[in-house]
Design a protein around this motif. Structure first.
Motif, PDB file in Angstrom:
ATOM      1  N   LEU A 131      -0.838  12.477  -0.634  1.00 36.40           N
ATOM      2  CA  LEU A 131      -1.518  11.067  -0.781  1.00 36.40           C
ATOM      3  C   LEU A 131      -1.991  10.572   0.309  1.00 36.40           C
ATOM      4  CD1 LEU A 131       1.173   9.276  -3.346  1.00 36.40           C
ATOM      5  CD2 LEU A 131      -1.183  10.087  -3.645  1.00 36.40           C
ATOM      6  N   LEU A 132      -2.064  11.367   1.409  1.00 37.92           N
ATOM      7  CA  LEU A 132      -2.565  10.687   2.704  1.00 37.92           C
ATOM      8  C   LEU A 132      -4.171  10.022   2.452  1.00 37.92           C
ATOM      9  CD1 LEU A 132      -2.221  10.220   5.520  1.00 37.92           C
ATOM     10  CD2 LEU A 132      -3.194  12.305   6.130  1.00 37.92           C
ATOM     11  N   SER A 155       1.059  -1.289  -0.135  1.00 30.58           N
ATOM     12  CA  SER A 155      -0.072   0.081  -0.008  1.00 30.58           C
ATOM     13  C   SER A 155       0.743   1.290   0.053  1.00 30.58           C
ATOM     14  CB  SER A 155      -0.836  -0.073   1.293  1.00 30.58           C
ATOM     15  OG  SER A 155      -0.154   0.223   2.356  1.00 30.58           O
ATOM     16  N   VAL A 156       0.243   2.199  -0.221  1.00 31.29           N
ATOM     17  CA  VAL A 156       1.119   3.728  -0.397  1.00 31.29           C
ATOM     18  C   VAL A 156       1.549   3.865   1.102  1.00 31.29           C
ATOM     19  CG1 VAL A 156       0.668   6.169  -0.280  1.00 31.29           C
ATOM     20  CG2 VAL A 156      -0.536   4.782  -2.126  1.00 31.29           C
ATOM     21  N   TRP A 157       0.641   3.591   2.095  1.00 35.24           N
ATOM     22  CA  TRP A 157       1.251   3.729   3.737  1.00 35.24           C
ATOM     23  C   TRP A 157       2.442   2.866   3.814  1.00 35.24           C
ATOM     24  CZ3 TRP A 157      -0.416   6.785   7.806  1.00 35.24           C
ATOM     25  CH2 TRP A 157       0.238   6.134   9.088  1.00 35.24           C
ATOM     26  N   GLU A 158       2.197   1.465   3.354  1.00 35.08           N
ATOM     27  CA  GLU A 158       3.554   0.614   3.635  1.00 35.08           C
ATOM     28  C   GLU A 158       4.635   0.936   2.951  1.00 35.08           C
ATOM     29  OE1 GLU A 158       0.922  -3.469   4.488  1.00 35.08           O
ATOM     30  OE2 GLU A 158       1.213  -2.752   2.236  1.00 35.08           O
ATOM     31  N   ASN A 159       4.680   1.514   1.722  1.00 31.10           N
ATOM     32  CA  ASN A 159       5.675   1.977   0.903  1.00 31.10           C
ATOM     33  C   ASN A 159       6.585   3.000   1.688  1.00 31.10           C
ATOM     34  OD1 ASN A 159       6.291   1.648  -2.133  1.00 31.10           O
ATOM     35  ND2 ASN A 159       4.247   0.869  -1.626  1.00 31.10           N
ATOM     36  N   ILE A 160       5.908   4.037   2.166  1.00 31.27           N
ATOM     37  CA  ILE A 160       6.479   5.298   3.057  1.00 31.27           C
ATOM     38  C   ILE A 160       7.042   4.731   4.399  1.00 31.27           C
ATOM     39  CG2 ILE A 160       6.164   7.593   4.046  1.00 31.27           C
ATOM     40  CD1 ILE A 160       6.366   7.689   1.022  1.00 31.27           C
ATOM     41  N   ARG A 161       6.339   3.857   5.162  1.00 34.92           N
ATOM     42  CA  ARG A 161       6.645   3.422   6.413  1.00 34.92           C
ATOM     43  C   ARG A 161       7.816   2.608   6.174  1.00 34.92           C
ATOM     44  NH1 ARG A 161       2.412   0.130  10.078  1.00 34.92           N
ATOM     45  NH2 ARG A 161       2.784  -1.490   8.215  1.00 34.92           N
ATOM     46  N   CYS A 162       7.858   1.754   5.165  1.00 37.31           N
ATOM     47  CA  CYS A 162       9.266   0.951   4.994  1.00 37.31           C
ATOM     48  C   CYS A 162      10.403   1.981   4.932  1.00 37.31           C
ATOM     49  CB  CYS A 162       9.241   0.015   3.931  1.00 37.31           C
ATOM     50  SG  CYS A 162       8.207  -1.329   3.913  1.00 37.31           S
ATOM     51  N   ALA A 163      10.259   2.974   4.281  1.00 34.42           N
ATOM     52  CA  ALA A 163      11.476   3.874   4.216  1.00 34.42           C
ATOM     53  C   ALA A 163      11.621   4.770   5.421  1.00 34.42           C
ATOM     54  CB  ALA A 163      10.988   4.898   2.979  1.00 34.42           C
ATOM     55  N   THR A 164      10.686   4.982   6.035  1.00 34.84           N
ATOM     56  CA  THR A 164      10.838   5.492   7.484  1.00 34.84           C
ATOM     57  C   THR A 164      11.686   4.962   8.613  1.00 34.84           C
ATOM     58  OG1 THR A 164       8.783   5.297   8.301  1.00 34.84           O
ATOM     59  CG2 THR A 164       8.887   7.257   6.805  1.00 34.84           C
TER      60      THR A 164
END
Length: 263
Positions: free
Chosen positions: A151-152, A109-118
């Motif tokens: 994209l929230l 998901s969009v959320w998981e993409n960003i969270r992986c990077a953070t």
């Protein structure tokens, strides 16, 4: 003897350039692609690289980001030599880049993409006993970045189902999620409509605040409206590096690349 190097040592009161290239060369066999480039980009500057197809722009980005090892020369990131360093090590020193082809995790998901990077940037490493859903700081940072890239509202959509412009925005989100101080964006507006381009320019202007931006782009209206400085690359050589106004009026640049667009 007085040094004439573009990356000569500066006084303690002057910060090191974000990016400094000296005598940078790249050859593939007998073919020279990058021919002794000297370039200094101060911290906080929005800098664009333009040039005709085959000029060596993507090769230059590959060298700076560690995907190619230079044949000769120096590459400094915030004063530290990084020439020949692996891409992941350069990334951990504060440089992140996007590519011409969108590079995301389409099944997540969009959320998981960003969270992986953070998670990596915040010092979290894999541990089977840790529930990432309970990491409030990572959750807050992920939400902030998604808000920044608009994209929230798409947080739970698989990244592969996003519209093209949204995928490009997500890739920029991945680039800033690691707290990079230097962003390399390779043709971020490619394939976009006029309206999408306008939104992307606004996004890039926002996310580059407080960061150094180096970008390749073919849309001259975008370049002249966004960049503080423009470097023109022709056949692997730096033809000019100046303000947008001076680049527009440079006769050599007009002849080599801009043509009637400069008028």
């Amino acid at each position: 003897m007085t040094s004439t190097s573009p990356i000569a040592a500066t006084s303690t009161s002057t910060p090191a350039p974000a990016i400094a290239l000296q005598d940078l060369e790249k050859s593939f066999g007998a073919i020279r692609i990058i021919c002794g480039i000297d370039l200094v980009i101060p911290a906080g500057e929005r800098h664009a690289v333009i040039g005709p197809n085959g000029a060596g722009k993507s090769t230059l980005f590959h060298l700076i980001s560690g995907h190619y090892r230079p044949t000769a020369g120096s590459i400094r990131l915030n004063g530290e030599e990084i020439a020949g360093m692996a891409p992941e090590k350069i990334n951990r020193r504060g440089l992140s880049r996007s590519f011409q082809i969108t590079n995301i995790f389409p099944q997540l998901s969009v959320w998981e993409n960003i969270r992986c990077a953070t998670l990596w940037s915040m010092g979290y490493r894999y541990a089977f006993w840790r529930n990432v859903e309970r990491l409030a700081d990572a959750r807050e940072k992920t939400e902030r970045i998604l808000s920044e890239i608009n994209l929230l509202h798409r947080w739970n959509v698989p990244a592969g189902e996003l519209a093209y412009a949204e995928q490009r925005a997500l890739e920029i989100g991945l680039a800033i999620a690691g707290d990079a101080s230097v962003l390399l964006l390779d043709e971020p507006m490619a394939g976009m409509s006029h309206a999408e381009t306008e939104r992307m320019v606004g996004l890039i202007r926002t996310v580059s605040e407080g960061r150094t931006l180096l970008m390749i782009e073919h849309d001259m209206s975008v370049i002249f409206g966004l960049a503080d400085k423009i470097s023109v690359l022709v056949y692997g050589e730096l033809l000019a590096s100046d303000t947008p106004e001076n680049i527009k009026s440079n006769a050599a640049v007009q002849q080599a690349y801009l043509g009637t667009e400069a008028a």
